[in-house]
Motif scaffolding. Structure first.
Motif, mmCIF file in Angstrom:
data_model
loop_
_atom_site.group_PDB
_atom_site.id
_atom_site.type_symbol
_atom_site.label_atom_id
_atom_site.label_comp_id
_atom_site.label_asym_id
_atom_site.label_seq_id
_atom_site.Cartn_x
_atom_site.Cartn_y
_atom_site.Cartn_z
ATOM 1 N N UNK A 30 -132.349 35.469 -31.898
ATOM 2 C CA UNK A 30 -131.806 36.779 -31.537
ATOM 3 C C UNK A 30 -130.640 36.642 -30.561
ATOM 4 N N UNK A 31 -130.793 35.779 -29.583
ATOM 5 C CA UNK A 31 -129.729 35.584 -28.588
ATOM 6 C C UNK A 31 -128.445 35.091 -29.263
ATOM 7 N N UNK A 32 -128.581 34.173 -30.192
ATOM 8 C CA UNK A 32 -127.421 33.643 -30.910
ATOM 9 C C UNK A 32 -126.776 34.723 -31.775
ATOM 10 N N UNK A 33 -127.591 35.530 -32.408
ATOM 11 C CA UNK A 33 -127.080 36.615 -33.247
ATOM 12 C C UNK A 33 -126.253 37.598 -32.431
ATOM 13 N N UNK A 34 -126.764 38.018 -31.295
ATOM 14 C CA UNK A 34 -126.018 38.970 -30.468
ATOM 15 C C UNK A 34 -124.724 38.359 -29.946
ATOM 16 N N UNK A 35 -124.741 37.072 -29.629
ATOM 17 C CA UNK A 35 -123.521 36.402 -29.162
ATOM 18 C C UNK A 35 -122.471 36.310 -30.264
ATOM 19 N N UNK A 36 -122.905 36.064 -31.489
ATOM 20 C CA UNK A 36 -121.965 35.893 -32.598
ATOM 21 C C UNK A 36 -121.355 37.211 -33.066
ATOM 22 N N UNK A 37 -122.087 38.292 -32.946
ATOM 23 C CA UNK A 37 -121.583 39.557 -33.471
ATOM 24 C C UNK A 37 -120.542 40.184 -32.558
ATOM 25 N N UNK A 38 -120.952 40.640 -31.390
ATOM 26 C CA UNK A 38 -119.972 41.252 -30.489
ATOM 27 C C UNK A 38 -120.608 41.544 -29.144
ATOM 28 N N UNK A 39 -119.941 41.125 -28.119
ATOM 29 C CA UNK A 39 -120.408 41.415 -26.762
ATOM 30 C C UNK A 39 -120.241 42.899 -26.442
ATOM 31 N N UNK A 40 -119.265 43.540 -27.067
ATOM 32 C CA UNK A 40 -118.989 44.952 -26.781
ATOM 33 C C UNK A 40 -120.080 45.872 -27.319
ATOM 34 N N UNK A 41 -120.722 45.484 -28.392
ATOM 35 C CA UNK A 41 -121.727 46.325 -29.046
ATOM 36 C C UNK A 41 -123.154 45.910 -28.713
ATOM 37 N N UNK A 42 -123.372 45.255 -27.603
ATOM 38 C CA UNK A 42 -124.682 44.702 -27.283
ATOM 39 C C UNK A 42 -125.768 45.774 -27.268
ATOM 40 N N UNK A 43 -125.462 46.952 -26.740
ATOM 41 C CA UNK A 43 -126.451 48.027 -26.694
ATOM 42 C C UNK A 43 -126.803 48.491 -28.105
ATOM 43 N N UNK A 44 -125.775 48.662 -28.947
ATOM 44 C CA UNK A 44 -126.032 49.061 -30.327
ATOM 45 C C UNK A 44 -126.824 47.978 -31.059
ATOM 46 N N UNK A 45 -126.448 46.725 -30.893
ATOM 47 C CA UNK A 45 -127.118 45.627 -31.596
ATOM 48 C C UNK A 45 -128.589 45.572 -31.219
ATOM 49 N N UNK A 46 -128.892 45.714 -29.935
ATOM 50 C CA UNK A 46 -130.294 45.682 -29.505
ATOM 51 C C UNK A 46 -131.088 46.831 -30.112
ATOM 52 N N UNK A 47 -130.526 48.031 -30.110
ATOM 53 C CA UNK A 47 -131.243 49.171 -30.696
ATOM 54 C C UNK A 47 -131.332 49.041 -32.219
ATOM 55 N N UNK A 48 -130.274 48.516 -32.848
ATOM 56 C CA UNK A 48 -130.285 48.318 -34.296
ATOM 57 C C UNK A 48 -131.333 47.283 -34.696
ATOM 58 N N UNK A 49 -131.419 46.194 -33.939
ATOM 59 C CA UNK A 49 -132.435 45.178 -34.234
ATOM 60 C C UNK A 49 -133.835 45.760 -34.106
ATOM 61 N N UNK A 50 -134.041 46.550 -33.067
ATOM 62 C CA UNK A 50 -135.344 47.182 -32.870
ATOM 63 C C UNK A 50 -135.703 48.068 -34.068
ATOM 64 N N UNK A 51 -134.733 48.844 -34.540
ATOM 65 C CA UNK A 51 -134.957 49.713 -35.693
ATOM 66 C C UNK A 51 -135.197 48.904 -36.967
ATOM 67 N N UNK A 52 -134.374 47.893 -37.201
ATOM 68 C CA UNK A 52 -134.522 47.076 -38.411
ATOM 69 C C UNK A 52 -135.857 46.329 -38.442
ATOM 70 N N UNK A 53 -136.332 45.925 -37.282
ATOM 71 C CA UNK A 53 -137.634 45.255 -37.206
ATOM 72 C C UNK A 53 -138.753 46.268 -37.432
ATOM 73 N N UNK A 54 -138.640 47.441 -36.834
ATOM 74 C CA UNK A 54 -139.688 48.457 -37.004
ATOM 75 C C UNK A 54 -139.754 48.982 -38.437
ATOM 76 N N UNK A 55 -138.625 48.958 -39.146
ATOM 77 C CA UNK A 55 -138.584 49.388 -40.551
ATOM 78 C C UNK A 55 -138.921 48.238 -41.511
ATOM 79 N N UNK A 56 -139.233 47.075 -40.981
ATOM 80 C CA UNK A 56 -139.603 45.888 -41.751
ATOM 81 C C UNK A 56 -138.484 45.375 -42.658
ATOM 82 N N UNK A 57 -137.250 45.648 -42.266
ATOM 83 C CA UNK A 57 -136.106 45.055 -42.964
ATOM 84 C C UNK A 57 -135.963 43.618 -42.474
#
Length: 94
Positions: A30-57
């Protein structure tokens, strides 16, 4: 479930980049994924990951780190839910 993925991607294209990154690099930390995508969108990425995990994607796994000093701290890694991985290929290519 695949309809939920399409809905999320239509809502915000950043979901597609997250899913594609995990699809292309299964077992990415997860740490590597957030680093590779964008430092600017860290809040969105964290919430998106939480949603994608809760939806079993995405499936979140816990693994031991390598043979470094951090080896006592478990690392969280992600993979695509195997039940939808075949269907995702056609969505991600668009």
């Amino acid at each position: 479930m695949i309809d939920k993925v399409k809905e999320l991607i239509n809502h915000d294209e950043r979901y597609k980049s997250i899913i594609k990154k995990v699809y292309d690099e299964p077992y990415i930390e997860i740490k590597e994924l957030t680093n590779q995508l964008s430092e600017n969108d860290i809040t969105f990425i964290e919430s998106a990951l939480e949603l994608l995990i809760s939806e079993f994607v995405l499936v979140e796994l816990t693994s031991q780190a390598g043979s470094t000093a951090e080896s006592r701290v478990p690392q969280k890694i992600l993979m695509i839910n195997p039940e939808i991985s075949d269907n995702l290929e056609e969505i991600l290519e668009k």
